[in-house]
Design an enzyme around this catalytic site. Structure first.
Site, PDB file in Angstrom:
ATOM      1  N   SER B  76       0.767  -1.343  -0.360  1.00  0.00           N
ATOM      2  CA  SER B  76       0.363   0.169   0.312  1.00  0.00           C
ATOM      3  C   SER B  76       0.796   1.496  -0.130  1.00  0.00           C
ATOM      4  O   SER B  76       0.256   2.766  -0.063  1.00  0.00           O
ATOM      5  CB  SER B  76      -1.010  -0.331   0.872  1.00  0.00           C
ATOM      6  OG  SER B  76      -1.971  -1.101   1.318  1.00  0.00           O
ATOM      7  N   LYS B  79       0.789   3.923  -2.480  1.00  0.00           N
ATOM      8  CA  LYS B  79      -0.550   4.142  -3.032  1.00  0.00           C
ATOM      9  C   LYS B  79       0.248   5.708  -3.210  1.00  0.00           C
ATOM     10  O   LYS B  79      -0.725   6.602  -4.042  1.00  0.00           O
ATOM     11  CB  LYS B  79      -1.624   4.058  -2.396  1.00  0.00           C
ATOM     12  CG  LYS B  79      -2.720   2.659  -2.717  1.00  0.00           C
ATOM     13  CD  LYS B  79      -3.586   2.414  -1.745  1.00  0.00           C
ATOM     14  CE  LYS B  79      -4.005   0.602  -0.943  1.00  0.00           C
ATOM     15  NZ  LYS B  79      -5.012   0.555   0.006  1.00  0.00           N
ATOM     16  N   TYR B 201      -2.614  -2.170 -11.061  1.00  0.00           N
ATOM     17  CA  TYR B 201      -3.329  -1.999  -9.275  1.00  0.00           C
ATOM     18  C   TYR B 201      -1.929  -2.754  -8.907  1.00  0.00           C
ATOM     19  O   TYR B 201      -1.152  -2.511  -7.715  1.00  0.00           O
ATOM     20  CB  TYR B 201      -4.566  -1.979  -8.655  1.00  0.00           C
ATOM     21  CG  TYR B 201      -4.396  -1.851  -7.373  1.00  0.00           C
ATOM     22  CD1 TYR B 201      -4.071  -0.704  -6.098  1.00  0.00           C
ATOM     23  CD2 TYR B 201      -4.917  -3.087  -6.643  1.00  0.00           C
ATOM     24  CE1 TYR B 201      -4.229  -0.892  -5.277  1.00  0.00           C
ATOM     25  CE2 TYR B 201      -4.656  -2.947  -5.065  1.00  0.00           C
ATOM     26  CZ  TYR B 201      -4.104  -2.499  -4.687  1.00  0.00           C
ATOM     27  OH  TYR B 201      -5.325  -2.126  -3.093  1.00  0.00           O
ATOM     28  N   TYR B 252      -3.941   2.615   7.431  1.00  0.00           N
ATOM     29  CA  TYR B 252      -5.444   2.296   7.489  1.00  0.00           C
ATOM     30  C   TYR B 252      -6.569   2.262   8.477  1.00  0.00           C
ATOM     31  O   TYR B 252      -6.628   3.575   8.451  1.00  0.00           O
ATOM     32  CB  TYR B 252      -4.671   0.364   7.815  1.00  0.00           C
ATOM     33  CG  TYR B 252      -4.562   0.061   6.607  1.00  0.00           C
ATOM     34  CD1 TYR B 252      -4.228  -0.143   5.642  1.00  0.00           C
ATOM     35  CD2 TYR B 252      -2.783  -0.491   7.115  1.00  0.00           C
ATOM     36  CE1 TYR B 252      -3.823  -0.943   4.188  1.00  0.00           C
ATOM     37  CE2 TYR B 252      -2.193  -0.843   6.339  1.00  0.00           C
ATOM     38  CZ  TYR B 252      -2.156  -0.862   5.096  1.00  0.00           C
ATOM     39  OH  TYR B 252      -1.703  -1.956   4.106  1.00  0.00           O
ATOM     40  N   VAL B 270       0.691  -3.164   4.220  1.00  0.00           N
ATOM     41  CA  VAL B 270       1.282  -5.051   4.476  1.00  0.00           C
ATOM     42  C   VAL B 270       2.671  -5.777   4.026  1.00  0.00           C
ATOM     43  O   VAL B 270       3.014  -6.590   4.872  1.00  0.00           O
ATOM     44  CB  VAL B 270      -0.086  -5.770   4.223  1.00  0.00           C
ATOM     45  CG1 VAL B 270      -1.018  -5.810   4.972  1.00  0.00           C
ATOM     46  CG2 VAL B 270       0.428  -6.328   2.810  1.00  0.00           C
TER      47      VAL B 270
END
Lengths: 316, 316, 316, 316
Positions: B76, B79, B201, B252, B270
């Site tokens: 992540s 992102k 992605y 998160y 993660v």
């Protein structure tokens, strides 16, 4: 002022008064926009054309523009002080009863309480502030009085008081907050009688202060926990935590948008006020009664946006 | 180090290397705690006893401790870069398709999408990152390639690459992300074929970099938008906005707790990595594979907590 | 008895007493299973080994087995009668304030109220029954008294009464219901003072009756709306509608499972009672205090399952 | 016809043809009301002024009025047959993968799946029907073919077929169903490849039949499980269970309202058809393309309401 493509102008170069005047000019078209809170008569009567802005610096200077000496109803802004007073007394006990996460959106308020068995997501949603007030009442025997005493002391004005008409009106139209309080009581998360906890909550939300007084009363968060008299209310980490909560949860369901635009720890109230902290430097309070759909002052958000863009004082 | 009751120690007085060593010692007991991500085999094989921490300052220095040169899967964290690349190209188009508010909690991911008719709450939840990737693909013709090129350039290392085994594994176990993408496509919020958007992605999430490389590649956010080569990727306000989003949505469902403890804009993955920004000063990256219940590195959070407590470099 | 692969045995061939004895034998292993409601002390004291079953036919016969003459707390079963009494007086007014759809599951109780702005999904969830009671109170001036009078008359026993200890205990532990009532009041869907509406609700839920009395008092639904004295309480369509609501919403969150297994309009209560209607033929009431996870009597459901399987009297 | 205040007229006295004519006259003003399903072009082309009604009795008679011989797209009505075919083969395996409770409302479809970890609430919501189709495919190797064969046999017309244009259109606009299927696959509740399960689902929903054929094909539920050729598809309890599911979950989010008004086990489809069962007596199918806000045929609901009111054949 700041160049979007370049570095921020040094604030040392700014005359604060001129800055505030410039902001007031810039946001004048927004004053009167939005909708004045009308869920209780006492708030609905306030004129929508008011605008005030005050800046208090950690070195003791106070600047203001517009109606910055006129008192307005703190409403949710008072949740900052009740939270700080509880954290100063029994932070650990609070942690088990209220979370520190943003609530997502308004829609989730009750589902969240139900899903997480009566533990409010953070201390700034109404459910969380009710728990904070309940615990402050247990710790002091007079939650609303404790908040009032603190604010009088920090603002150095003992005429600051609870607006009895507003408090009575809140109680009369308080079904939603009573629903939240009874729901949490069902899960054992309100320890005083529900009507007592709710009454103290309604009362500290009904304290009336001016932008000048509110900015002064919030300086302890810019001073990393130190009160006006030099004594320490919160440890450095405690002040950091209150600021962090204001950043992530302070602007109702628009905390993300507020961080995105303004970039300062802040707390808004449906009375039209917003208080903001520039850690290590200053506290600001802006007031204009017209609210956007999220309950934040339209002209207030515009003013703080311009303030951080001009000064580069956003924390980001 | 900092005294909780007093002011923060000046970082000028710190030898950065000594500081990082001290942090590594402090958090050693936490390394190996938590659970290594095991939803795909490629991630589950990573040894839980790794720990690396790198600090890159805006004036060009790089410090590191432990396994800070070992590459791990960004997941992540990537992102952040896909978001910045889209904002640099077409910020307005993005605003209509993704929100900027914290998501509340994991539980709400789908209900939120349904309630808000396919508009993800923010660009860092999976649904939002899928939309960002979809738009980046439209704008560049190669979303994953655009992210990879940017990271190679900022980290100044053209061996940075996509881990094909991880990407294949993500695709194979990608039902949840495909569900999100199809759901948004049903609302017209994915414009490329669902499998193309999802593939890009999965691939940019599978880029492998070291703490040193990741800290360097994130410095543009500490430099208010300026890249390693001195060119500007984002305007000052754009960098501020990415930082604000990292603060309110980067960890998160524990963004509030993270702001509360660490107080820096950050993004976790993660793979066990967390990247953090000290605006105007530095970028950090910490890595340790053991995750807490929210998916954030246990030792990583402890390390950043100690870093801001010791340096006083929290934004609050 | 009935052959699962063949047609149902004609009930004309059954000796009802023998049928009830057989059922009592069959379900004996389930009596004592489950958990007696313990949210209020008055209910927790009931012995879990009780079991009673009564059958009242439209032609005036009454059959019973076990503890079918022992009184128990009606709890939610009383919602059937308050609903029928309101529908008899002002059906139209009720339709705007309460829905007729199953509630999905327990989890949704508050979110549903919030999402649908204070309109409860159906009259048998607590929120809906509070609205029904509120309207019955407006229409009669004494909601609990109206329910009590009706039940005394239909059961032909004027010793039927409200258990004051249970009612007091309900009120003392009534935070959840007060939360629901205040929440609906905030949306204008409770017209009497919240504490008055809640008090009458607690009281009619605290009426104590036996299986025999409850079966008799429910015969008006088997008689398509006609009371014991031959007068009509509800039109044919009104009785059909109450039966339909019992079928789709009568067994808490297990209405589907109940329809699936038993296939009769029914209403359960946490006192361990379940009343069921065989339209055109009979009313049954079964009682055994041990509850399953949904709040339905374990032995009660087993008994009704066997009853419809044996007689083929399911409506399906 | 029936007197609302009195007993229902004996159906023995009715000439069925006259009854159907009377109903067609009564509901003529409703034909054309509502909105024809337009999410796929193939359905949007159907003329809104169609109305047909067919009644098939267990003793082998067939009555009809209007366009009762014209074929329309079964859509969700086909879920009844795929469910019955699975229950006939492996009821136990189905029970662990799909619930039997009403879903509350549309709003909850995804939250429910998420909250209950991929187990759909009942077999008639799309998610549940996807699981049923997936299991039927595992059991037969050709789910859509199995449904088609069954319907051809029961309707005694081997020209019944899948409308390929509708099926292709469903697949092209199938993002929402693919989202559901991938979401359940993420929880392990789809065992065939997602695109295979979805394809068979789209295809059996695209079978076209007339009211006459559909009423005949549904008689097995009125015959307590016995097929047209006298063989048994389901045990008595199995047929009862399908009927119970149709009663509590058959009319999308308006199952409660439908039970309240019509009082028969029924299943509607967005093609404008509704099939209903009078256990032990008959099966009906009505068709008119204009849909209400819940997706049920406006004129169809009106027709069934009049049918049960006139005949007294509601199960309540």
């Amino acid at each position: 002022m700041a160049d979007e493509e370049g570095a921020a102008v040094s604030v040392d170069d700014l005359a604060y008064d001129a800055l505030l005047e410039w902001i007031a000019d810039e946001v004048a078209p927004y004053v009167g926009e939005g909708r004045v809170a009308d869920y209780i008569p006492a708030l609905a009567q306030v004129s929508p054309d008011r605008f005030g802005l005050a800046l208090a610096t950690v070195d003791g200077r106070l600047y203001g523009v517009g109606d910055y000496r006129e008192r307005f109803s703190l409403q949710s802004i008072s949740k900052v002080y009740s939270l700080a007073l509880v954290m100063a007394r029994d932070d650990g006990r609070l942690r088990g009863r209220v979370g520190v996460e943003p609530s997502g959106n308004a829609f989730n308020s009750l589902i969240q309480l139900e899903y997480e068995r009566g533990i409010p997501r953070n201390p700034f949603i109404n459910a969380g502030a009710l728990v904070v007030t309940d615990l402050l009442h247990t710790l002091t025997g007079d939650a609303a009085g404790a908040v009032l005493d603190f604010l009088r002391s920090e603002a150095d004005d003992h005429t600051v008081t609870i607006d009895g008409a507003v408090a009575a009106s809140e109680a009369e139209h308080g079904d939603l907050n009573l629903a939240l309080a009874h729901f949490m009581a069902a899960y054992g998360n309100i320890e005083n009688p529900v009507d007592v906890a709710a009454d103290h909550y309604f009362r500290h939300c009904s304290i009336a202060m001016s932008c000048a007084e509110t900015a002064l009363a919030t300086l302890f968060l810019a001073r990393h926990g130190v009160r006006a008299d030099g004594s320490r209310l919160l440890p450095v980490l405690g002040a950091k935590r209150v600021n962090a909560l204001m950043m992530t949860c302070g602007a109702y369901d628009a905390a993300g948008e507020f961080a995105f635009r303004v970039g300062l720890p802040a707390k808004s109230g449906v009375g039209g006020g917003i208080v903001a902290v520039v850690p290590g430097r200053a506290a600001l309070c802006v007031w204009s009664p017209g609210l956007d759909q999220h309950g934040n002052s339209v002209a207030g958000v515009e003013a703080l946006d311009r303030f951080t863009t001009a000064t580069g004082w956003s924390v980001f």
